[in-house]
Enzyme design. Structure first.
Site, PDB file in Angstrom:
ATOM      1  N   TYR A  21      -6.789   3.740  14.450  1.00 16.85           N
ATOM      2  CA  TYR A  21      -5.463   3.137  14.665  1.00 16.85           C
ATOM      3  C   TYR A  21      -5.100   3.164  16.147  1.00 16.85           C
ATOM      4  CZ  TYR A  21      -4.752   3.375   9.573  1.00 16.85           C
ATOM      5  OH  TYR A  21      -4.872   3.230   8.224  1.00 16.85           O
ATOM      6  N   PRO A  51       2.021  -0.551   0.974  1.00 20.19           N
ATOM      7  CA  PRO A  51       2.934  -0.310  -0.151  1.00 20.19           C
ATOM      8  C   PRO A  51       4.094  -1.294  -0.195  1.00 20.19           C
ATOM      9  CG  PRO A  51       3.247   1.347   1.569  1.00 20.19           C
ATOM     10  CD  PRO A  51       2.020   0.578   1.941  1.00 20.19           C
ATOM     11  N   LEU A  52       4.421  -1.876   0.976  1.00 17.47           N
ATOM     12  CA  LEU A  52       5.520  -2.856   1.030  1.00 17.47           C
ATOM     13  C   LEU A  52       4.964  -4.272   1.121  1.00 17.47           C
ATOM     14  CD1 LEU A  52       7.851  -1.003   3.600  1.00 17.47           C
ATOM     15  CD2 LEU A  52       7.899  -0.908   1.096  1.00 17.47           C
ATOM     16  N   LEU A  92       8.010  -9.154   0.702  1.00 19.47           N
ATOM     17  CA  LEU A  92       8.533  -8.901  -0.640  1.00 19.47           C
ATOM     18  C   LEU A  92       9.687  -9.848  -0.938  1.00 19.47           C
ATOM     19  CD1 LEU A  92       8.515  -5.026  -0.354  1.00 19.47           C
ATOM     20  CD2 LEU A  92       7.194  -6.308  -2.018  1.00 19.47           C
TER      21      LEU A  92
END
Ligand SMILES: NC(=O)c1ccc[n+]([C@@H]2O[C@H](COP(=O)([O-])OP(=O)(O)OC[C@H]3O[C@@H](n4cnc5c(N)ncnc54)[C@H](OP(=O)(O)O)[C@@H]3O)[C@@H](O)[C@H]2O)c1
Length: 277
Positions: free
Chosen positions: A55, A198-199, A204
């Site tokens: 990262y 996760p989002l 969304l």
């Protein structure tokens, strides 16, 4: 066999207990804003931070250490190795993995990594050989627990025939559910499941989600997190953010309780992907 009992505000990672909402740090660089975000996460009770050597070419790990070391007791830093810094391909050569672990320990200023995750499985190397390398890390006391990332049930079982696996990190969210079988396997076997994206990378948008969010006076992100937590007691989401406001919102999602009907309605979203806005 360890199993998950009930849906509480914390989750077991081997012998470690962490808050059920962690923090993803793949965009963290060495900036004052990132340092403020990390410090605020700790203030809010976050004690599981997910990072990786790749990262920002090591900057996520080094910024975590620069900001938070010496670490407070109970803070779990989970990192990963086994991915090329050049092209993100899997590299599981034994020397590469051992060197990657040492470099992560140095950047993170840790003499033992609480959770070390194999970022990707290298198709050129037998899983059992890589599992031996992971076992050596445990045996040498450099790693407390081991995790895998982007794996199938069959692959997890092959690793587990050699070494104990504490967590699995696969892509999973309200809209992308290709790893349902892996999640169910993890829950049944006492393995923490850490969903990445996760989002759904903040994409969304869906009428059902918007309506249920409105009913809870919550955001779509919060409902997506609440749904993940309700989906399985093995779930340990790591929403990624650079925004303190989003961080606070994401952590507050722990207080949202979905009704059984809302949970089912949300679960149906991914089954009807053509309905996605
Ligand atoms: N194992 C693997 O192979 C793998 C792969 C990818 C990622 N990961 C891990 O998973 C973590 C999470 O994935 P991710 O960060 O890529 O995706 P994500 O958590 O699904 O979404 C992150 C996006 O959502 C936005 N966001 C966060 N909270 C929000 C909120 N409350 N409201 C609106 N937008 C919000 C963020 O922007 P803002 O900065 O503006 O908040 C960012 O654009 C990563 O940080 C990393 O640790 C692992």
């Amino acid at each position: 066999m360890r199993t998950f009992e009930g849906n509480t505000g914390s989750i077991q990672l081997g012998n470690l207990t962490v808050h059920r909402i962690g923090l993803g740090t793949n965009r963290i660089t060495d900036t004052d804003a990132a340092a403020s975000l990390l410090r605020r996460a700790i203030e809010l009770g976050v004690n599981f931070i997910d990072t990786a050597d790749v990262y920002q070419h090591g900057q996520s790990e080094s910024t975590i250490a620069k900001t938070l070391a010496p670490y407070r007791a109970g803070l779990v830093i989970a990192t990963k190795g086994g991915m090329s810094w050049q092209d993100s391909s899997a590299v599981n050569d034994p020397n590469y993995l051992h060197d990657a672990l040492d470099a992560s320990m140095k950047r993170l200023k840790l003499n033992c990594i609480d959770l070390y995750q194999l970022h990707r499985t290298d198709p050129k190397i037998p899983i059992e050989a890589t599992a031996q390398v992971l076992k050596e890390m445990l045996d040498r006391g450099k790693v407390r627990h081991l995790g895998l990332s982007e794996v199938t049930v069959e692959q997890i079982e092959r690793y587990r025939s050699i070494v104990e696996i504490t967590s699995v990190q696969n892509q999973y969210n309200l809209l992308e559910r290709k790893h349902e079988a892996v999640l169910d396997y993890c829950e049944a076997n006492g393995i923490a499941f850490i969903p990445w994206y996760p989002l759904a990378k903040a994409k969304l948008t869906h009428e059902t989600l918007t309506r249920i969010a409105g009913a809870h006076n919550a955001s779509a992100s919060q409902i997506a997190i609440a749904w993940l937590l309700a989906r399985s007691p093995a779930m340990l989401p790591i929403p990624g953010t650079l925004s303190v406001r989003h961080l606070e919102e994401n952590i507050a999602a722990i207080t949202i309780s979905l009704s059984g009907e809302e949970f089912e309605e949300l679960s149906a979203i991914a089954i009807a992907p053509q309905a996605l806005a």
